[in-house]
Design a protein around this motif. Structure first.
Motif, PDB file in Angstrom:
ATOM      1  N   ALA A   1       1.084   2.850 -19.912  1.00  0.00           N
ATOM      2  CA  ALA A   1       0.321   2.123 -18.890  1.00  0.00           C
ATOM      3  C   ALA A   1       0.473   2.806 -17.544  1.00  0.00           C
ATOM      4  O   ALA A   1       1.585   3.173 -17.136  1.00  0.00           O
ATOM      5  N   LEU A   2      -0.649   2.961 -16.858  1.00  0.00           N
ATOM      6  CA  LEU A   2      -0.650   3.605 -15.546  1.00  0.00           C
ATOM      7  C   LEU A   2      -1.413   2.735 -14.559  1.00  0.00           C
ATOM      8  O   LEU A   2      -2.529   2.288 -14.843  1.00  0.00           O
TER       9      LEU A   2
ATOM     10  N   LEU B   1      -3.775   2.799 -20.903  1.00  0.00           N
ATOM     11  CA  LEU B   1      -4.163   1.671 -20.064  1.00  0.00           C
ATOM     12  C   LEU B   1      -4.109   2.140 -18.619  1.00  0.00           C
ATOM     13  O   LEU B   1      -3.051   2.589 -18.149  1.00  0.00           O
ATOM     14  N   VAL B   2      -5.250   2.083 -17.942  1.00  0.00           N
ATOM     15  CA  VAL B   2      -5.341   2.518 -16.549  1.00  0.00           C
ATOM     16  C   VAL B   2      -5.896   1.359 -15.726  1.00  0.00           C
ATOM     17  O   VAL B   2      -6.914   0.763 -16.101  1.00  0.00           O
ATOM     18  N   VAL B   3      -5.226   1.044 -14.621  1.00  0.00           N
ATOM     19  CA  VAL B   3      -5.648  -0.054 -13.754  1.00  0.00           C
ATOM     20  C   VAL B   3      -5.921   0.503 -12.361  1.00  0.00           C
ATOM     21  O   VAL B   3      -5.078   1.174 -11.773  1.00  0.00           O
TER      22      VAL B   3
ATOM     23  N   PRO C   1      -3.162  11.075 -16.213  1.00  0.00           N
ATOM     24  CA  PRO C   1      -2.716  11.772 -17.425  1.00  0.00           C
ATOM     25  C   PRO C   1      -3.565  11.401 -18.633  1.00  0.00           C
ATOM     26  O   PRO C   1      -3.944  10.243 -18.815  1.00  0.00           O
ATOM     27  N   GLU C   2      -3.861  12.377 -19.439  1.00  0.00           N
ATOM     28  CA  GLU C   2      -4.696  12.153 -20.614  1.00  0.00           C
ATOM     29  C   GLU C   2      -4.067  11.149 -21.565  1.00  0.00           C
ATOM     30  O   GLU C   2      -4.769  10.397 -22.254  1.00  0.00           O
ATOM     31  N   GLU C   3      -2.741  11.091 -21.606  1.00  0.00           N
ATOM     32  CA  GLU C   3      -2.066  10.198 -22.554  1.00  0.00           C
ATOM     33  C   GLU C   3      -2.069   8.733 -22.114  1.00  0.00           C
ATOM     34  O   GLU C   3      -1.685   7.854 -22.903  1.00  0.00           O
ATOM     35  N   ALA C   4      -2.497   8.431 -20.900  1.00  0.00           N
ATOM     36  CA  ALA C   4      -2.539   7.044 -20.444  1.00  0.00           C
ATOM     37  C   ALA C   4      -3.549   6.256 -21.273  1.00  0.00           C
ATOM     38  O   ALA C   4      -4.723   6.604 -21.317  1.00  0.00           O
TER      39      ALA C   4
ATOM     40  N   ARG D   1       3.233   4.959 -12.139  1.00  0.00           N
ATOM     41  CA  ARG D   1       2.426   4.818 -10.934  1.00  0.00           C
ATOM     42  C   ARG D   1       1.776   6.143 -10.555  1.00  0.00           C
ATOM     43  O   ARG D   1       2.435   7.188 -10.530  1.00  0.00           O
ATOM     44  N   LEU D   2       0.500   6.061 -10.238  1.00  0.00           N
ATOM     45  CA  LEU D   2      -0.192   7.184  -9.628  1.00  0.00           C
ATOM     46  C   LEU D   2      -0.379   6.828  -8.162  1.00  0.00           C
ATOM     47  O   LEU D   2      -1.121   5.903  -7.831  1.00  0.00           O
ATOM     48  N   LEU D   3       0.318   7.541  -7.281  1.00  0.00           N
ATOM     49  CA  LEU D   3       0.298   7.232  -5.863  1.00  0.00           C
ATOM     50  C   LEU D   3      -0.753   8.078  -5.154  1.00  0.00           C
ATOM     51  O   LEU D   3      -0.616   9.304  -5.065  1.00  0.00           O
TER      52      LEU D   3
END
Length: 359
Positions: free
Chosen positions: A104-105, A149-151, A144-147, A127-129
Motif C-alpha cells: 500500500a502506498l 494500492l495507491v491513494v 513503484p510498479e509493485e504498489a 509514503r510517497l512524499l
C-alpha cells in the motif's frame, strides 16, 4: 543520505505526525474559522428544510435506493457502481478492512485518514512524499510498479494542488486499486480533472463528500464510485443501515439539477475569493505559496508558523497547523478560503502576527 530525504522518494516512515489531528480541533472559543474547509453559511435554507422534513419518518429503517440512483445519475454511472457511506472518511475504513494489499502506498502530503485507517487494519504503508520545490506535483513514474494500492487526493488536501486526470489514470492497471479522494472536487469550477464519471478505468475507486460545499460535516454523508464487484466487496464490510435517513435525503437533494447549479456557482465564487486571498498573501513578506492552489483552501509556508498560528488565535482567527501532515512541518499553515471581508480582516491579522515573528 537517508531514504526519507530523497526528493519524491517512496518512504516507509517511522512514527511521526499525529495522523488523527484534524482542523476541527483548531476551532471554537469564538474564533473565526479558517481551519475547517467547510463552506461558510451552509447548509442553505432549502437543504435545512429538506432535512427537517425527514424527522417525521425516522421510525422507518433507511432506504438508500433513491439516493443511490440520484448519485448515479449525477455522475452518469450505474447504481451498482455507487456506495453511500457515513461520510467519505468511512470509505477509507471500508477499503482498509475489505482489501488485502501487499504494498500500500499513500501519496503525501494529503488527508491523513487513509493512512491511519490502513495502519489500524494492520497494513504496512509506504509514503510517497511530494516536494514543495516541485509544486507538490505528482509524477506517475514516482509510484513503484509493485504498489497494489495507491491513494491520492485530487485536489489534494492540504496542498490544494489539482493533478491532471491523465496523470492519475496513468497509475491505473490490472491488479492495482487506485483510490482517488475527490472530497474537494466540487470546489473546482467545472471539475475538469475529476474521474468520477470514468467507468472502466481498471481498479479505480473515487471518493466524494457532501461535507465541504453543503456544510454537512455533522450529518456524515459521502459516497464512492467503483466497479460493481468492488462496491459489493466494500458494502459487505459495512454494518446494516450505515447511512441515516436524513443523510440519504441530503445525498439525493444535493444531486438534483438545481443543487448542482448552486454548487457550480459556489465553486466560481470560491475561485474568485481564493484569488483575492492569494493576492493578499503575496503582499506579506516571508509568506510563500508552493504550487497552484485550486480548491477551497491555500497552503502557505512561513518561518515560525507555529508561533504565528498562536498569535493569530490571540487575534481571533483559527488556521490549520501543517505539521501533522507527512511531508510538511512546523513552518506550514492551511487557510480556508472565505469571503473578501473575512479574508481582508484575516490578512491584516496575519501581517501583524507575522511581523512579530521577526522581533
Amino acid at each position: 543520505m537517508p531514504a526519507d530525504s530523497l526528493p519524491g522518494s517512496a518512504d516507509i516512515p517511522p512514527p511521526g505526525p499525529d495522523l488523527r489531528h484534524h482542523g476541527d480541533r483548531e476551532v471554537g472559543g469564538g474564533l473565526v474559522d479558517l481551519a475547517v474547509n467547510v463552506r461558510a453559511g451552509t447548509p442553505p435554507a432549502w437543504l435545512r428544510e429538506r432535512l427537517a422534513a425527514t424527522l417525521g419518518g425516522l421510525a422507518a429503517y433507511p432506504d438508500g435506493r433513491a439516493a443511490r440512483a440520484a448519485v448515479a445519475r449525477r455522475h452518469r454511472r450505474d447504481p451498482a457502481e455507487v456506495l453511500l457511506t457515513a461520510g467519505a472518511a468511512e470509505a477509507f475504513v471500508l477499503l482498509a478492512r475489505a482489501l488485502r494489499p501487499r504494498h500500500a502506498l499513500v501519496v503525501h502530503p494529503q488527508f491523513t485518514e487513509p493512512e491511519a485507517a490502513l495502519r489500524d487494519a494492520g497494513h504496512p504503508v509506504e509514503r510517497l512524499l511530494l516536494r514543495p520545490e516541485q509544486g507538490f506535483r505528482l509524477d506517475p513514474a514516482q509510484v513503484p510498479e509493485e504498489a497494489d494500492l495507491v491513494v491520492v487526493g485530487n485536489p489534494t488536501n492540504p496542498t490544494s494542488v489539482l493533478h491532471p486526470a491523465a496523470d492519475l489514470t496513468a497509475l491505473a492497471r490490472p491488479g492495482r486499486t487506485l483510490v482517488v479522494d475527490e472530497a474537494f472536487a466540487d470546489t473546482v469550477p467545472g471539475e475538469p480533472e475529476s474521474l468520477a464519471g470514468r467507468a472502466g478505468v481498471p481498479g479505480l475507486v473515487v471518493l466524494r463528500s457532501l461535507t465541504k460545499t453543503w456544510g454537512l460535516a455533522g450529518l456524515r454523508i459521502g459516497y464512492l464510485l467503483a466497479a460493481p464487484e468492488t462496491v459489493a466487496l466494500l458494502a459487505a464490510a459495512q454494518p446494516l443501515w450505515p447511512v441515516s435517513t436524513p443523510a440519504l435525503v441530503a445525498a439525493e437533494a444535493c444531486s438534483s439539477p438545481a443543487a448542482l447549479a448552486e454548487e457550480a456557482a459556489a465553486a466560481v465564487s470560491t475561485a474568485a475569493n481564493r484569488a483575492h486571498l492569494l493576492r493578499g498573501l503575496a503582499r506579506i513578506p516571508g509568506v510563500a505559496v508552493h504550487g497552484e492552489p485550486a480548491a477551497s483552501f491555500v497552503l502557505i509556508r512561513l518561518a515560525g508558523a507555529d508561533a504565528v498560528r498562536e498569535r493569530l488565535r490571540a487575534l481571533g482567527f483559527a488556521v490549520r497547523r501543517g505539521d501533522t501532515f507527512p511531508g510538511l512541518g512546523a513552518d506550514w499553515l492551511r487557510i480556508a478560503v472565505r469571503d473578501r471581508e473575512t479574508t481582508d480582516a484575516f490578512l491584516k491579522a496575519l501581517e501583524s502576527a507575522q511581523s512579530h515573528s521577526y522581533i
